[in-house]
Structure formats: structure tokens, C-alpha cells
Design a protein around this motif. Structure first.
Motif, PDB file in Angstrom:
ATOM      1  N   TRP A   1      -3.523  -5.351   6.917  1.00 29.62           N
ATOM      2  CA  TRP A   1      -3.669  -4.996   8.328  1.00 29.62           C
ATOM      3  C   TRP A   1      -2.320  -4.713   9.003  1.00 29.62           C
ATOM      4  O   TRP A   1      -2.255  -4.444  10.181  1.00 29.62           O
ATOM      5  N   ARG A   2      -1.232  -4.774   8.197  1.00 29.91           N
ATOM      6  CA  ARG A   2       0.100  -4.674   8.787  1.00 29.91           C
ATOM      7  C   ARG A   2       0.826  -3.375   8.443  1.00 29.91           C
ATOM      8  O   ARG A   2       1.924  -3.140   8.920  1.00 29.91           O
ATOM      9  N   ASP A   3       0.234  -2.523   7.583  1.00 34.73           N
ATOM     10  CA  ASP A   3       0.908  -1.281   7.195  1.00 34.73           C
ATOM     11  C   ASP A   3       0.281  -0.092   7.899  1.00 34.73           C
ATOM     12  O   ASP A   3      -0.104  -0.183   9.073  1.00 34.73           O
ATOM     13  N   ASP A   4       0.136   1.008   7.199  1.00 36.28           N
ATOM     14  CA  ASP A   4      -0.466   2.208   7.799  1.00 36.28           C
ATOM     15  C   ASP A   4      -1.996   2.176   7.748  1.00 36.28           C
ATOM     16  O   ASP A   4      -2.652   3.177   8.021  1.00 36.28           O
ATOM     17  N   LEU A   5      -2.559   1.022   7.407  1.00 35.81           N
ATOM     18  CA  LEU A   5      -4.013   0.784   7.413  1.00 35.81           C
ATOM     19  C   LEU A   5      -4.756   1.595   6.353  1.00 35.81           C
ATOM     20  O   LEU A   5      -5.950   1.875   6.487  1.00 35.81           O
TER      21      LEU A   5
ATOM     22  N   TYR B   1      -9.999  -7.167  11.798  1.00 37.13           N
ATOM     23  CA  TYR B   1     -10.602  -6.082  11.021  1.00 37.13           C
ATOM     24  C   TYR B   1     -11.497  -5.207  11.905  1.00 37.13           C
ATOM     25  O   TYR B   1     -11.495  -3.975  11.781  1.00 37.13           O
ATOM     26  N   ALA B   2     -12.280  -5.853  12.773  1.00 34.66           N
ATOM     27  CA  ALA B   2     -13.205  -5.101  13.628  1.00 34.66           C
ATOM     28  C   ALA B   2     -12.447  -4.185  14.584  1.00 34.66           C
ATOM     29  O   ALA B   2     -12.841  -3.017  14.797  1.00 34.66           O
ATOM     30  N   GLU B   3     -11.372  -4.671  15.175  1.00 34.93           N
ATOM     31  CA  GLU B   3     -10.588  -3.845  16.101  1.00 34.93           C
ATOM     32  C   GLU B   3     -10.015  -2.623  15.388  1.00 34.93           C
ATOM     33  O   GLU B   3     -10.037  -1.511  15.924  1.00 34.93           O
ATOM     34  N   ILE B   4      -9.506  -2.829  14.177  1.00 31.89           N
ATOM     35  CA  ILE B   4      -8.941  -1.714  13.408  1.00 31.89           C
ATOM     36  C   ILE B   4     -10.014  -0.671  13.097  1.00 31.89           C
ATOM     37  O   ILE B   4      -9.820   0.537  13.302  1.00 31.89           O
ATOM     38  N   LEU B   5     -11.164  -1.126  12.601  1.00 30.33           N
ATOM     39  CA  LEU B   5     -12.233  -0.187  12.228  1.00 30.33           C
ATOM     40  C   LEU B   5     -12.811   0.526  13.437  1.00 30.33           C
ATOM     41  O   LEU B   5     -13.169   1.714  13.362  1.00 30.33           O
ATOM     42  N   LYS B   6     -12.901  -0.167  14.571  1.00 30.81           N
ATOM     43  CA  LYS B   6     -13.403   0.477  15.795  1.00 30.81           C
ATOM     44  C   LYS B   6     -12.466   1.593  16.237  1.00 30.81           C
ATOM     45  O   LYS B   6     -12.910   2.655  16.715  1.00 30.81           O
TER      46      LYS B   6
END
Length: 619
Positions: free
Chosen positions: A65-69, A125-130
């Protein structure tokens, strides 16, 4: 043992998808744990279950969760939804000790590394995927989300937090054991897709929770009246309302037929649909009988995954726990009603363990949330359907409970008869109060005696771990644990059978300090009593407040959720240390501190009992 190929695991990369001939996925599961394809690991269970429905499923374990995703992008977007679980443990319990120190290792990560998941992965994880795929629904599951579905106290932030639905922006939350709700959800979404309809997350699936505007609450599909909790804002202002909320939540969670729960938060409402009835034996067997490899994904090569090492030669024989311990989340997540696997399903799994190349003939555990609740339930199911007690055995064993140990003995005998099994140990916790309970049925009582003797004679690896938790009956009552006198009785039985069989086994008790209701005097008396029993305590811990337990609510609010009477809790590091040191009265470096503390609290009479001799100091 079967020679597995990488395609025998669910895919974790684009290349593994292509090896299966897939160019699109129906569901992508993100997990805070490493991918171990075993029925003790939630992501594997849900993945295999959906695979059995004919869906194309992939698992992304411990995404960066800390790189370019790139881990979140690599498989594209699924047809149905992203599923997210923080893992088999609440991420904060997994990451930090009761003193809020970083744990030395993460048991669910290769080589025990503790930097492979964020705090609160469900939210991160949810924030990233949203942000990446705003049009794709997100479904939360797992214990972290399950126990944070409404307003809850977070010990690590020392604050009352909203439902995790608010912070994660997830579309739906599945609480408890997820097989039944995830199956129904996928069936309904597939109908929508097959009819070329846009995906709409259904709001009527049992055992799910979701967030809606306060003027858009859908009608309930039950004839039971909704239970309306005190709002999040009211809980921030009034700790008694937070405590009372928990009682309502726990009572509904322990019913066969529960009401829907509503909680206002700002201009939104968290809607928690009532749970499914307990799974049938056939449904539970199906979950365990899926084609697991029972091994970590090959990507980990020879890296050690501590949690897998603990369970790889064990077999779980039932779900649920009716103990109702005040500090435990098992019944909150699995329910109090026992669902037991069939003997055929258990035997089949044991044979798979026997076939593992490094198996030496010793099962490490043949148990469950509690070792000796297999096949136990209420005799009169109508009585059970009306009951809302959180425990079937506290303050006393319910007379309606069938405590027959014969089905469990039959399992032990059948497993021990399998070629390749030298010995099956019982590593799960024994409820000795069930063994001492006297029912009106003489055959049931005899079965308890037979079980006790067989357990001690054949299924102990030299040390039997049990959990009296404390010696003070007042504290034990708050814990929903039996009187310490029952531990005395069980230890006497254990010692007698060891003498009769010429064995030299030890009993290892677990104890907790700083639990609500416990003070320094209670701990001092615990030290004296355990010294008399010749114990040098090893298995001890400070109470850790975790979401959705009676003990946590009492610790935070200062009130017993069921009586709303005040309850003392040691909270400062200094006060907790003053309690904890009594576990280690036998250490020379603690003697001065303990002596000073006993003088300070007016219990100098205990100094001679601790340091004036006596006891064989059993280690």
C-alpha cells in the motif's frame, strides 16, 4: 502426497490467471494475511467457496500500500466486486501487545515480518480501491470489520470510533462467518449481470451491514421490531449509552431469531441485518471439504509462516462456543450455537494430514474454539430459540444443555484408529466446568468421567493447558468464568489420574491481570493461591480491550453493560504493572516491589505467605 502445481492454488497474479486460461475475474479478494490454502485461513475458505460456485476468483495477499499501488491494479477490475479482509486477526491485536508495543513478529506473514500490512487494512485497502475503481463495489469481511460494524471503542487510539463502514466507504459488510451471506450475495449479483443489469448491492441479505441516508432506511423483511441503538454522537457524550448498546448487540447476536439493528451516525444510519440461523452440518462439511492444498502458496518458497506452522497438523471439528467469556470475541464472530462436522468429514481431513510428507504421526490438535463442545446443543430447541443468554454455562450450566461427551470420544477413537496416526493431542482449551457438571442423565455423567480419563491418559503432550483466568470469584463472575474452586477440583482429578497411570504430566493454567473488576489485592491473593498449588506461572497476560466484548465496554465506560453498575479497571501503565508483577512473585527482582506494594495496600499479612516458605515451586 499429491505433487501440486501452481494452478492448484487460486491465482494471485496475472500470469497465474493466464495459466488457467482466464482473461477476466468475477471476484478479487484482498487479504492482510499471507495466502495459505487451508480451511483455517478465511481468504482461502471464501475463495474456494466462490470457486465451487463456478466463479473466477483471485487472491491478492498482503498488497503493498506504500508504492505505486501496482498490487491493487495488476488484476484489473472484477465483474462483481472486490472483497477485503484484514486477516484472521484484528490488525491492531496482531500488530501490538496489551502495552501498545510492536509485537516481535506477525504470525500470518512469511518469516513473521511485521511490516507487511498497515494498521486497519480494511480501511486502507478499501480507500485505495475506491480511488482506483470507484464503480466497483467493495465488500468487507473478516474479524476486524465484523467486530467494528457499529460504534466501538478502539484501545489503540483510545477513542470511540464510528462503524468501519463510515471510514472505509465500503458498500457492504459481512459479519460473522461469511459462507452463507457471500454465497447469497454472489447469486444475486450474478442474476443482475446475466440480465445485463447494472450491479446494485442488495440490502436484504442476512448477516450483512450497510450505511444509508437516515431518510432512506429500507423496510425490514422481518416481522420483528428493529432494535435502535443510541446514536454514535450520544455514545460520545454518555458512556452509559455506549455500555447499554453493547448489551443490546450481544443479546441480538445470541438469538436464533434476532431483530435488525439500527444506529444513527450523523445524517446516516448503519443498518445491521439479523444473522442467518446456524449452518447445518452439511453446509459446514462443504466448507471444510473444498479442494484446499492445505499449504502456503508456492510464491513463499521455504519462508516460515508461524500461524501455518501452528495449525498444519491440526483439525478443527466444530464451530461456535457457548462459553460466553466476557473478554473473548469467538462467540461474537462464530456465534454461541455449536455446529459440528460429520465424522466422515473429519476423518477425511485427518487422512489428508497423514499424507503430508513431513507428518510424523502426531496430530497437534483435534479441537475447536473449545476442545470439548463437539455435538453439544440444547435438548429442547424451542427453549433455545427463545433464549438470549450469552452463555449456556455461566453463571451455571443450563439444564437444557446436552453435555454428552460420547460423540467426541467416538471421534477420538476413530481418528486414533487411522493408519499413520500415532497420537492425537488436544491443544484447544478444555472447559473443565463441562467435565464436572452433573446432569440428570447418568450416562452423560459417565461420559464426562470417561472423557476426562481418556484426555489425560492419551491426549496430553506432557502439559495440559487450561484457563481458570483468575482466582477471585468476583473477578471470575465478571469474566463469565466458573469459580476457582472448580479448578481446584479439576486439578485434583488431573493429579489423581496421573498418579494412577504413573504419569508425570503438568497442568498449565492461563491467567489474566488488569481485567475489569480486578485490583491489586485480588492479584496478591492470586499469587498466594497459585503458590500453594506449586505453580510458577508462565501463561499470563494483561487484559487487552478489543472491539465488541463485554470486558472492553466495562473497561472503557466504567460500567457493567448488563447492570450499568460502576466497575473499576486498572488503566495506567503503572497500575497495570502493579497487578502484573504478582504473577512473578517467585522472581528475586520482584520481591522488594511486591513487599512494598503489599505494605502500601494494607496486606502485609500476605508477605509471609509468599516469602515465608512452603510450596514445591512447580515450574
Amino acid at each position: 502426497m499429491k505433487d501440486y502445481k501452481v494452478t492448484d492454488w487460486l491465482p494471485t497474479t496475472k500470469k497465474e490467471m493466464e495459466m488457467r486460461g482466464w482473461d477476466e475475474l468475477d471476484v478479487i479478494l484482498f487479504s492482510g494475511d499471507a495466502y495459505v490454502d487451508h480451511p483455517s485461513f478465511g481468504a482461502a475458505v471464501i475463495g474456494r467457496l466462490l470457486e465451487a460456485q463456478g466463479l473466477r476468483v483471485a487472491i491478492v495477499p498482503q498488497p503493498n500500500w506504500r508504492d505505486d499501488l501496482r498490487d491493487f491494479k495488476k488484476l484489473g477490475k472484477p465483474r462483481l466486486f472486490f472483497g477485503i479482509s484484514a486477516g484472521c486477526m484484528d490488525s491492531m491485536v496482531n500488530k501490538y501487545t496489551a502495552n501498545k508495543r510492536l509485537r516481535s513478529e506477525d504470525a500470518y506473514t512469511p518469516d513473521g515480518r511485521h511490516d507487511m500490512r498497515p494498521e486497519y487494512p480494511s480501511i486502507v485497502y478499501a480507500e485505495i480501491l475506491k480511488n482506483l475503481f470507484p464503480e466497483v463495489p467493495i465488500i468487507l469481511g473478516g474479524i476486524e470489520a465484523s467486530l467494528r460494524r457499529v460504534t466501538h471503542y478502539d484501545y489503540w487510539q483510545d477513542k470511540v470510533r464510528k462503524s468501519i463502514l463510515c471510514d472505509s466507504k465500503a458498500d457492504l459488510l459481512i459479519y460473522g462467518m461469511g459462507e452463507k451471506p457471500i454465497t447469497e450475495l454472489c447469486e444475486k449479483l450474478l442474476q443482475q449481470v446475466n440480465q445485463n443489469m447494472p450491479i446494485t448491492i442488495p440490502k436484504d441479505i442476512p448477516q450483512t451491514a450497510y450505511l444509508v441516508n437516515k431518510n432512506e432506511i429500507p423496510a425490514s423483511n422481518s416481522d420483528k421490531e428493529d432494535v435502535v441503538l443510541a446514536s454514535h454522537e450520544d455514545c460520545l457524550k454518555d458512556k452509559k449509552k455506549q455500555a447499554h448498546n453493547f448489551r443490546l448487540i450481544e443479546e441480538e447476536s445470541n438469538k436464533y431469531e434476532a431483530s435488525r439493528i439500527l444506529q444513527h451516525v450523523g445524517n446516516k444510519v448503519v443498518v445491521v441485518n439479523s444473522p442467518y440461523p446456524p449452518m447445518s452440518q452439511a453446509e459446514l462439511d462443504h466448507s471444510f471439504d473444498l479442494p484446499y492444498t492445505r499449504l502456503p502458496h508456492p510464491k513463499y518458497k521455504d519462508k516460515r509462516i508461524p500461524a501455518f506452522d501452528m495449525i498444519k497438523f491440526s483439525v478443527n471439528i466444530h464451530r461456535g462456543c457457548f462459553g460466553g467469556c466476557a473478554f473473548c470475541t469467538i462467540s461474537a464472530h462464530q456465534g454461541k450455537f455449536i455446529v459440528s462436522r460429520s465424522k466422515e468429514s473429519i476423518i477425511d481431513e485427518v487422512k489428508k494430514v497423514v499424507d503430508m510428507p513431513d507428518f510424523k504421526g502426531y496430530l497437534s490438535d483435534l479441537g475447536g474454539p473449545s476442545a470439548n463442545m463437539y455435538m453439544m446443543s440444547g435438548e429442547n430447541k424451542d427453549m433455545c430459540s427463545k433464549c438470549k443468554r450469552p452463555s449456556c454455562i455461566h453463571p451455571k450450566v443450563c439444564p437444557n444443555l446436552n453435555t454428552d461427551h460420547r460423540p467426541l470420544l467416538d471421534i477420538y477413537h476413530s481418528v486414533d484408529a487411522i493408519p499413520g496416526i500415532k497420537k492425537s493431542f488436544i491443544g484447544s482449551g478444555i472447559r473443565y466446568d463441562l467435565l464436572q457438571y452433573k446432569s440428570k442423565n447418568d450416562k452423560v455423567n459417565k461420559s464426562a468421567e470417561e472423557y476426562t480419563r481418556e484426555l489425560i491418559a492419551k491426549h496430553v503432550s506432557g502439559r495440559l493447558k487450561v484457563a481458570p483466568e483468575h482466582t477471585s470469584d468476583e473477578v471470575l463472575n465478571l469474566m463469565r468464568k466458573p469459580s476457582f474452586s472448580q479448578f481446584y477440583d479439576f486439578k485434583n482429578t488431573f493429579d489423581r489420574i496421573n498418579r494412577e497411570l504413573n504419569l508425570k504430566q503438568q497442568i498449565i493454567p492461563y491467567f489474566i491481570s488488569s481485567h475489569p473488576g480486578c485490583n491489586e489485592e485480588d492479584m496478591a491473593e492470586l499469587a498466594v493461591l497459585t503458590k500453594k498449588l506449586d505453580f510458577h506461572l508462565e501463561q499470563v497476560q494483561d487484559f487487552t480491550p478489543t472491539p465488541m466484548t463485554v470486558s472492553t465496554e466495562a473497561w472503557y465506560t466504567g460500567y457493567n453493560p448488563y447492570t450499568l453498575e460502576p466497575v473499576f479497571s486498572a488503566k495506567s501503565p503503572k497500575d497495570k504493572l502493579r497487578q502484573r508483577m504478582f504473577f512473578f512473585w517467585y522472581k528475586p527482582e520482584e520481591r522488594r516491589n511486591i513487599t512494598n506494594e503489599l505494605n502500601r495496600i494494607g496486606r502485609s499479612d500476605l508477605i509471609n505467605k509468599l516469602y515465608g516458605g512452603g510450596g514445591r515451586n512447580n515450574r
